[in-house]
Design a protein around this motif. Structure first.
Motif, PDB file in Angstrom:
ATOM      1  N   PHE A  78      -1.303  -0.356 -10.848  1.00  0.00           N
ATOM      2  CA  PHE A  78      -1.930   0.784 -10.191  1.00  0.00           C
ATOM      3  C   PHE A  78      -1.321   2.061 -10.748  1.00  0.00           C
ATOM      4  O   PHE A  78      -0.091   2.186 -10.827  1.00  0.00           O
ATOM      5  CB  PHE A  78      -1.706   0.723  -8.676  1.00  0.00           C
ATOM      6  CG  PHE A  78      -2.477  -0.384  -8.021  1.00  0.00           C
ATOM      7  CD1 PHE A  78      -3.669  -0.112  -7.384  1.00  0.00           C
ATOM      8  CD2 PHE A  78      -2.021  -1.688  -8.052  1.00  0.00           C
ATOM      9  CE1 PHE A  78      -4.401  -1.133  -6.778  1.00  0.00           C
ATOM     10  CE2 PHE A  78      -2.731  -2.711  -7.449  1.00  0.00           C
ATOM     11  CZ  PHE A  78      -3.930  -2.430  -6.813  1.00  0.00           C
ATOM     12  N   GLU A 125      -6.281   0.941  -9.219  1.00  0.00           N
ATOM     13  CA  GLU A 125      -6.059  -0.207 -10.095  1.00  0.00           C
ATOM     14  C   GLU A 125      -6.654   0.096 -11.465  1.00  0.00           C
ATOM     15  O   GLU A 125      -7.842   0.338 -11.605  1.00  0.00           O
ATOM     16  CB  GLU A 125      -6.714  -1.460  -9.521  1.00  0.00           C
ATOM     17  CG  GLU A 125      -6.466  -2.675 -10.379  1.00  0.00           C
ATOM     18  CD  GLU A 125      -7.165  -3.929  -9.885  1.00  0.00           C
ATOM     19  OE1 GLU A 125      -7.603  -4.706 -10.737  1.00  0.00           O
ATOM     20  OE2 GLU A 125      -7.274  -4.111  -8.656  1.00  0.00           O
ATOM     21  N   GLY A 159      -2.439   5.426  -7.625  1.00  0.00           N
ATOM     22  CA  GLY A 159      -3.169   4.853  -6.506  1.00  0.00           C
ATOM     23  C   GLY A 159      -4.397   4.048  -6.851  1.00  0.00           C
ATOM     24  O   GLY A 159      -5.018   3.466  -5.966  1.00  0.00           O
ATOM     25  N   ILE A 207       2.205   1.713  -3.518  1.00  0.00           N
ATOM     26  CA  ILE A 207       1.150   2.199  -4.410  1.00  0.00           C
ATOM     27  C   ILE A 207       0.874   3.681  -4.173  1.00  0.00           C
ATOM     28  O   ILE A 207       0.719   4.459  -5.115  1.00  0.00           O
ATOM     29  CB  ILE A 207      -0.138   1.361  -4.239  1.00  0.00           C
ATOM     30  CG1 ILE A 207       0.079  -0.049  -4.794  1.00  0.00           C
ATOM     31  CG2 ILE A 207      -1.336   2.034  -4.918  1.00  0.00           C
ATOM     32  CD1 ILE A 207      -1.023  -1.035  -4.447  1.00  0.00           C
ATOM     33  N   ASN A 208       0.830   4.077  -2.917  1.00  0.00           N
ATOM     34  CA  ASN A 208       0.501   5.468  -2.583  1.00  0.00           C
ATOM     35  C   ASN A 208       1.627   6.453  -2.867  1.00  0.00           C
ATOM     36  O   ASN A 208       1.375   7.641  -3.035  1.00  0.00           O
ATOM     37  CB  ASN A 208       0.075   5.570  -1.116  1.00  0.00           C
ATOM     38  CG  ASN A 208      -1.250   4.882  -0.860  1.00  0.00           C
ATOM     39  OD1 ASN A 208      -2.107   4.826  -1.736  1.00  0.00           O
ATOM     40  ND2 ASN A 208      -1.417   4.334   0.325  1.00  0.00           N
ATOM     41  N   VAL A 257       2.640   1.426 -10.367  1.00  0.00           N
ATOM     42  CA  VAL A 257       3.153   0.261  -9.638  1.00  0.00           C
ATOM     43  C   VAL A 257       2.579  -0.995 -10.270  1.00  0.00           C
ATOM     44  O   VAL A 257       1.382  -1.080 -10.542  1.00  0.00           O
ATOM     45  CB  VAL A 257       2.762   0.321  -8.142  1.00  0.00           C
ATOM     46  CG1 VAL A 257       3.223  -0.936  -7.414  1.00  0.00           C
ATOM     47  CG2 VAL A 257       3.348   1.557  -7.490  1.00  0.00           C
ATOM     48  N   TYR A 306      -6.455  -8.670  -2.627  1.00  0.00           N
ATOM     49  CA  TYR A 306      -6.468  -8.136  -3.993  1.00  0.00           C
ATOM     50  C   TYR A 306      -7.314  -9.005  -4.928  1.00  0.00           C
ATOM     51  O   TYR A 306      -7.260  -8.836  -6.144  1.00  0.00           O
ATOM     52  CB  TYR A 306      -5.041  -7.982  -4.524  1.00  0.00           C
ATOM     53  CG  TYR A 306      -4.320  -6.820  -3.902  1.00  0.00           C
ATOM     54  CD1 TYR A 306      -4.573  -5.515  -4.321  1.00  0.00           C
ATOM     55  CD2 TYR A 306      -3.413  -7.012  -2.878  1.00  0.00           C
ATOM     56  CE1 TYR A 306      -3.938  -4.442  -3.738  1.00  0.00           C
ATOM     57  CE2 TYR A 306      -2.764  -5.936  -2.282  1.00  0.00           C
ATOM     58  CZ  TYR A 306      -3.032  -4.662  -2.715  1.00  0.00           C
ATOM     59  OH  TYR A 306      -2.400  -3.592  -2.128  1.00  0.00           O
ATOM     60  N   SER A 317       7.875  -2.049  -9.128  1.00  0.00           N
ATOM     61  CA  SER A 317       7.251  -3.369  -9.194  1.00  0.00           C
ATOM     62  C   SER A 317       7.628  -4.221  -7.989  1.00  0.00           C
ATOM     63  O   SER A 317       8.704  -4.055  -7.407  1.00  0.00           O
ATOM     64  CB  SER A 317       7.667  -4.085 -10.470  1.00  0.00           C
ATOM     65  OG  SER A 317       9.052  -4.349 -10.446  1.00  0.00           O
ATOM     66  N   GLU A 321       0.826  -1.210   0.000  1.00  0.00           N
ATOM     67  CA  GLU A 321       0.000   0.000   0.000  1.00  0.00           C
ATOM     68  C   GLU A 321       0.860   1.259   0.000  1.00  0.00           C
ATOM     69  O   GLU A 321       0.546   2.231  -0.688  1.00  0.00           O
ATOM     70  CB  GLU A 321      -0.944  -0.008   1.202  1.00  0.00           C
ATOM     71  CG  GLU A 321      -2.042  -1.028   1.057  1.00  0.00           C
ATOM     72  CD  GLU A 321      -2.903  -1.178   2.300  1.00  0.00           C
ATOM     73  OE1 GLU A 321      -2.582  -0.567   3.347  1.00  0.00           O
ATOM     74  OE2 GLU A 321      -3.894  -1.914   2.222  1.00  0.00           O
TER      75      GLU A 321
END
Length: 108
Positions: A77, A82, A80, A14-15, A20, A66, A51, A11
């Motif tokens: 993503f 998908e 942020g 991703i943020n 990502v 997920y 990655s 997370e």
């Protein structure tokens, strides 16, 4: 691709990054081991994509969170959210084209 076993690490990745790629697979999956080098080639073409790889056998909770029901699975993503989800029968060419379109919009 580095292995990750923590949902909080994923997370955070991703943020904190624009694009990502999450690669879900297993060492016991022949398709996964054949797909992995092809995914690495794509990542070399798009160096700004971060990655990680998740071993579904070691990270069942992450896979479930997920909604991974089949492997290999690739989730991408963008800012942020998908945007791309490919699983099982993955066309590398189609995946490359999808990534290229978003990559050029964000980084050019």
């Amino acid at each position: 691709m580095n292995f990750v076993n923590s949902k909080s690490d994923i997370e955070e990745l991703i943020n904190n990054n624009k694009i990502v790629l999450l690669y879900f697979g297993s060492n016991n999956c022949n398709v996964c081991t054949a797909m992995k080098p092809k995914v690495k080639e794509i990542l070399e073409e798009f160096p700004k994509i971060k990655s990680v790889q998740i071993d579904v056998e070691k990270s069942l909770e992450i896979s479930a969170s997920y909604e991974i029901f089949t492997i290999p699975a690739i989730l991408i993503f963008i800012e942020g959210k998908e945007i791309i989800r490919e699983a099982r029968y993955i066309s590398i060419q189609n995946l490359r084209e999808k990534i290229d379109r978003y990559y050029n919009m964000i980084f050019d």
